[in-house]
Design a protein around this motif. Sequence first.
Motif, PDB file in Angstrom:
ATOM      1  N   ALA A  41      47.264  -8.229  -9.846  1.00  0.00           N
ATOM      2  CA  ALA A  41      47.921  -9.459 -10.297  1.00  0.00           C
ATOM      3  C   ALA A  41      48.231 -10.370  -9.104  1.00  0.00           C
ATOM      4  O   ALA A  41      48.012 -11.580  -9.167  1.00  0.00           O
ATOM      5  CB  ALA A  41      49.196  -9.116 -11.065  1.00  0.00           C
ATOM      6  N   ASP A  42      48.722  -9.792  -8.015  1.00  0.00           N
ATOM      7  CA  ASP A  42      49.036 -10.600  -6.833  1.00  0.00           C
ATOM      8  C   ASP A  42      47.774 -11.110  -6.152  1.00  0.00           C
ATOM      9  O   ASP A  42      47.743 -12.242  -5.654  1.00  0.00           O
ATOM     10  CB  ASP A  42      49.888  -9.796  -5.856  1.00  0.00           C
ATOM     11  N   ALA A  43      46.728 -10.305  -6.120  1.00  0.00           N
ATOM     12  CA  ALA A  43      45.464 -10.745  -5.522  1.00  0.00           C
ATOM     13  C   ALA A  43      44.913 -11.944  -6.284  1.00  0.00           C
ATOM     14  O   ALA A  43      44.383 -12.890  -5.679  1.00  0.00           O
ATOM     15  CB  ALA A  43      44.452  -9.594  -5.509  1.00  0.00           C
ATOM     16  N   ALA A  44      45.035 -11.922  -7.611  1.00  0.00           N
ATOM     17  CA  ALA A  44      44.550 -13.037  -8.422  1.00  0.00           C
ATOM     18  C   ALA A  44      45.250 -14.330  -8.020  1.00  0.00           C
ATOM     19  O   ALA A  44      44.626 -15.395  -8.003  1.00  0.00           O
ATOM     20  CB  ALA A  44      44.761 -12.741  -9.898  1.00  0.00           C
ATOM     21  N   GLY A  45      46.535 -14.232  -7.648  1.00  0.00           N
ATOM     22  CA  GLY A  45      47.264 -15.405  -7.172  1.00  0.00           C
ATOM     23  C   GLY A  45      46.691 -15.975  -5.885  1.00  0.00           C
ATOM     24  O   GLY A  45      46.865 -17.155  -5.589  1.00  0.00           O
ATOM     25  N   ASP A  46      45.986 -15.132  -5.147  1.00  0.00           N
ATOM     26  CA  ASP A  46      45.310 -15.568  -3.914  1.00  0.00           C
ATOM     27  C   ASP A  46      43.837 -15.898  -4.170  1.00  0.00           C
ATOM     28  O   ASP A  46      43.067 -16.094  -3.229  1.00  0.00           O
ATOM     29  CB  ASP A  46      45.390 -14.467  -2.838  1.00  0.00           C
ATOM     30  N   GLY A  47      43.447 -15.899  -5.448  1.00  0.00           N
ATOM     31  CA  GLY A  47      42.060 -16.195  -5.795  1.00  0.00           C
ATOM     32  C   GLY A  47      41.099 -15.045  -5.565  1.00  0.00           C
ATOM     33  O   GLY A  47      39.892 -15.239  -5.459  1.00  0.00           O
ATOM     34  N   VAL A  48      41.629 -13.812  -5.502  1.00  0.00           N
ATOM     35  CA  VAL A  48      40.811 -12.623  -5.249  1.00  0.00           C
ATOM     36  C   VAL A  48      40.814 -11.749  -6.491  1.00  0.00           C
ATOM     37  O   VAL A  48      41.873 -11.459  -7.050  1.00  0.00           O
ATOM     38  CB  VAL A  48      41.362 -11.839  -4.035  1.00  0.00           C
ATOM     39  N   GLU A  49      39.631 -11.325  -6.917  1.00  0.00           N
ATOM     40  CA  GLU A  49      39.518 -10.430  -8.067  1.00  0.00           C
ATOM     41  C   GLU A  49      39.170  -9.026  -7.579  1.00  0.00           C
ATOM     42  O   GLU A  49      38.127  -8.811  -6.963  1.00  0.00           O
ATOM     43  CB  GLU A  49      38.431 -10.903  -9.028  1.00  0.00           C
ATOM     44  N   LEU A  50      40.075  -8.080  -7.841  1.00  0.00           N
ATOM     45  CA  LEU A  50      39.817  -6.681  -7.494  1.00  0.00           C
ATOM     46  C   LEU A  50      39.053  -6.040  -8.649  1.00  0.00           C
ATOM     47  O   LEU A  50      39.491  -6.081  -9.793  1.00  0.00           O
ATOM     48  CB  LEU A  50      41.125  -5.924  -7.262  1.00  0.00           C
ATOM     49  N   ARG A  51      37.924  -5.450  -8.327  1.00  0.00           N
ATOM     50  CA  ARG A  51      37.139  -4.735  -9.333  1.00  0.00           C
ATOM     51  C   ARG A  51      37.048  -3.268  -8.940  1.00  0.00           C
ATOM     52  O   ARG A  51      37.032  -2.924  -7.758  1.00  0.00           O
ATOM     53  CB  ARG A  51      35.750  -5.351  -9.458  1.00  0.00           C
ATOM     54  N   VAL A  52      36.976  -2.423  -9.941  1.00  0.00           N
ATOM     55  CA  VAL A  52      36.888  -0.981  -9.726  1.00  0.00           C
ATOM     56  C   VAL A  52      35.412  -0.590  -9.727  1.00  0.00           C
ATOM     57  O   VAL A  52      34.751  -0.641 -10.750  1.00  0.00           O
ATOM     58  CB  VAL A  52      37.662  -0.202 -10.810  1.00  0.00           C
ATOM     59  N   ASN A  53      34.919  -0.201  -8.561  1.00  0.00           N
ATOM     60  CA  ASN A  53      33.538   0.275  -8.451  1.00  0.00           C
ATOM     61  C   ASN A  53      33.439   1.771  -8.699  1.00  0.00           C
ATOM     62  O   ASN A  53      32.380   2.277  -9.038  1.00  0.00           O
ATOM     63  CB  ASN A  53      32.964  -0.048  -7.075  1.00  0.00           C
ATOM     64  N   GLY A  54      34.533   2.468  -8.495  1.00  0.00           N
ATOM     65  CA  GLY A  54      34.596   3.907  -8.729  1.00  0.00           C
ATOM     66  C   GLY A  54      36.042   4.308  -8.915  1.00  0.00           C
ATOM     67  O   GLY A  54      36.901   3.863  -8.177  1.00  0.00           O
ATOM     68  N   GLY A  55      36.301   5.101  -9.909  1.00  0.00           N
ATOM     69  CA  GLY A  55      37.658   5.579 -10.167  1.00  0.00           C
ATOM     70  C   GLY A  55      37.605   7.070 -10.408  1.00  0.00           C
ATOM     71  O   GLY A  55      36.977   7.815  -9.653  1.00  0.00           O
ATOM     72  N   TRP A  56      38.242   7.501 -11.507  1.00  0.00           N
ATOM     73  CA  TRP A  56      38.193   8.913 -11.867  1.00  0.00           C
ATOM     74  C   TRP A  56      36.737   9.277 -12.143  1.00  0.00           C
ATOM     75  O   TRP A  56      35.962   8.490 -12.684  1.00  0.00           O
ATOM     76  CB  TRP A  56      39.032   9.172 -13.122  1.00  0.00           C
ATOM     77  N   ARG A  57      36.371  10.496 -11.736  1.00  0.00           N
ATOM     78  CA  ARG A  57      35.022  11.013 -11.975  1.00  0.00           C
ATOM     79  C   ARG A  57      35.105  12.417 -12.555  1.00  0.00           C
ATOM     80  O   ARG A  57      35.970  13.197 -12.165  1.00  0.00           O
ATOM     81  CB  ARG A  57      34.228  11.089 -10.670  1.00  0.00           C
ATOM     82  N   SER A  58      34.176  12.723 -13.432  1.00  0.00           N
ATOM     83  CA  SER A  58      34.081  14.086 -13.929  1.00  0.00           C
ATOM     84  C   SER A  58      33.557  14.977 -12.799  1.00  0.00           C
ATOM     85  O   SER A  58      32.849  14.497 -11.899  1.00  0.00           O
ATOM     86  CB  SER A  58      33.122  14.155 -15.124  1.00  0.00           C
ATOM     87  N   PRO A  59      33.880  16.274 -12.823  1.00  0.00           N
ATOM     88  CA  PRO A  59      33.317  17.174 -11.812  1.00  0.00           C
ATOM     89  C   PRO A  59      31.788  17.150 -11.796  1.00  0.00           C
ATOM     90  O   PRO A  59      31.169  17.201 -10.733  1.00  0.00           O
ATOM     91  CB  PRO A  59      33.866  18.546 -12.200  1.00  0.00           C
ATOM     92  N   ALA A  60      31.175  17.040 -12.966  1.00  0.00           N
ATOM     93  CA  ALA A  60      29.709  17.033 -13.033  1.00  0.00           C
ATOM     94  C   ALA A  60      29.130  15.801 -12.339  1.00  0.00           C
ATOM     95  O   ALA A  60      28.139  15.898 -11.607  1.00  0.00           O
ATOM     96  CB  ALA A  60      29.243  17.087 -14.485  1.00  0.00           C
ATOM     97  N   TYR A  61      29.757  14.645 -12.552  1.00  0.00           N
ATOM     98  CA  TYR A  61      29.274  13.427 -11.898  1.00  0.00           C
ATOM     99  C   TYR A  61      29.497  13.506 -10.384  1.00  0.00           C
ATOM    100  O   TYR A  61      28.639  13.119  -9.597  1.00  0.00           O
ATOM    101  CB  TYR A  61      29.962  12.195 -12.495  1.00  0.00           C
ATOM    102  N   GLN A  62      30.635  14.024  -9.969  1.00  0.00           N
ATOM    103  CA  GLN A  62      30.906  14.171  -8.536  1.00  0.00           C
ATOM    104  C   GLN A  62      29.874  15.101  -7.904  1.00  0.00           C
ATOM    105  O   GLN A  62      29.392  14.843  -6.798  1.00  0.00           O
ATOM    106  CB  GLN A  62      32.321  14.691  -8.302  1.00  0.00           C
ATOM    107  N   ASP A  63      29.535  16.184  -8.602  1.00  0.00           N
ATOM    108  CA  ASP A  63      28.523  17.107  -8.093  1.00  0.00           C
ATOM    109  C   ASP A  63      27.170  16.408  -7.967  1.00  0.00           C
ATOM    110  O   ASP A  63      26.450  16.607  -6.985  1.00  0.00           O
ATOM    111  CB  ASP A  63      28.417  18.326  -9.008  1.00  0.00           C
ATOM    112  N   ARG A  64      26.831  15.591  -8.953  1.00  0.00           N
ATOM    113  CA  ARG A  64      25.573  14.839  -8.872  1.00  0.00           C
ATOM    114  C   ARG A  64      25.579  13.894  -7.673  1.00  0.00           C
ATOM    115  O   ARG A  64      24.599  13.804  -6.939  1.00  0.00           O
ATOM    116  CB  ARG A  64      25.333  14.063 -10.169  1.00  0.00           C
ATOM    117  N   LEU A  65      26.705  13.192  -7.442  1.00  0.00           N
ATOM    118  CA  LEU A  65      26.800  12.303  -6.279  1.00  0.00           C
ATOM    119  C   LEU A  65      26.643  13.081  -4.974  1.00  0.00           C
ATOM    120  O   LEU A  65      25.988  12.616  -4.041  1.00  0.00           O
ATOM    121  CB  LEU A  65      28.138  11.557  -6.288  1.00  0.00           C
TER     122      LEU A  65
END
Length: 160
Positions: A41-65
């Motif tokens: 919310a505060d970043a938006a006030g500075d004209g910055v949009e925070l996007r989530v490129n990676g968050g919680w991951r399943s163990p199977a997906y983490q293993d694949r990575l």
Amino acid sequence: MSPTAAAGDALPGGVTVFDDQHPGVANLGPDLLRALRAATADAAGDGVELRVNGGWRSPAYQDRLLREAVARHGSAEEAARWVATPDRSAHVSGEAVDIGPAGSAAWLSEHGARYGLCQIYRNEPWHFELRPEAVDGGCPPMYADPTHDPRLSTRAARPG
């Protein structure tokens, strides 16, 4: 692929910390998510949009990575500089988030301590974790990469 099959896998582009329909956001720790939402919310006030490129991951997906990183980097030792094992990953436990684009991650790196959000690894400017003590004392020094993080050491004591 059904939403169930994709649960915990890669997030599509443009996801924000308010997009609870994605397990990668919804399964983040509640304190981390609150801090991220305040920062967003505060970043938006500075004209910055925070996007989530990676968050919680399943163990199977983490293993694949991890397997993909070993193939790309040529060894498990080199891959460990970039990807943790599923049993040690802060993403699998819902305690880490990757923020993009680069300018947004830079904003969070500069302002994140006021929310308790800290960049943890020097080689991963997109990776943030909650450190509530940072609100008063600033973020702790960064590790060069995950191989320097004692939480990820294969020699770290394991319960039971």
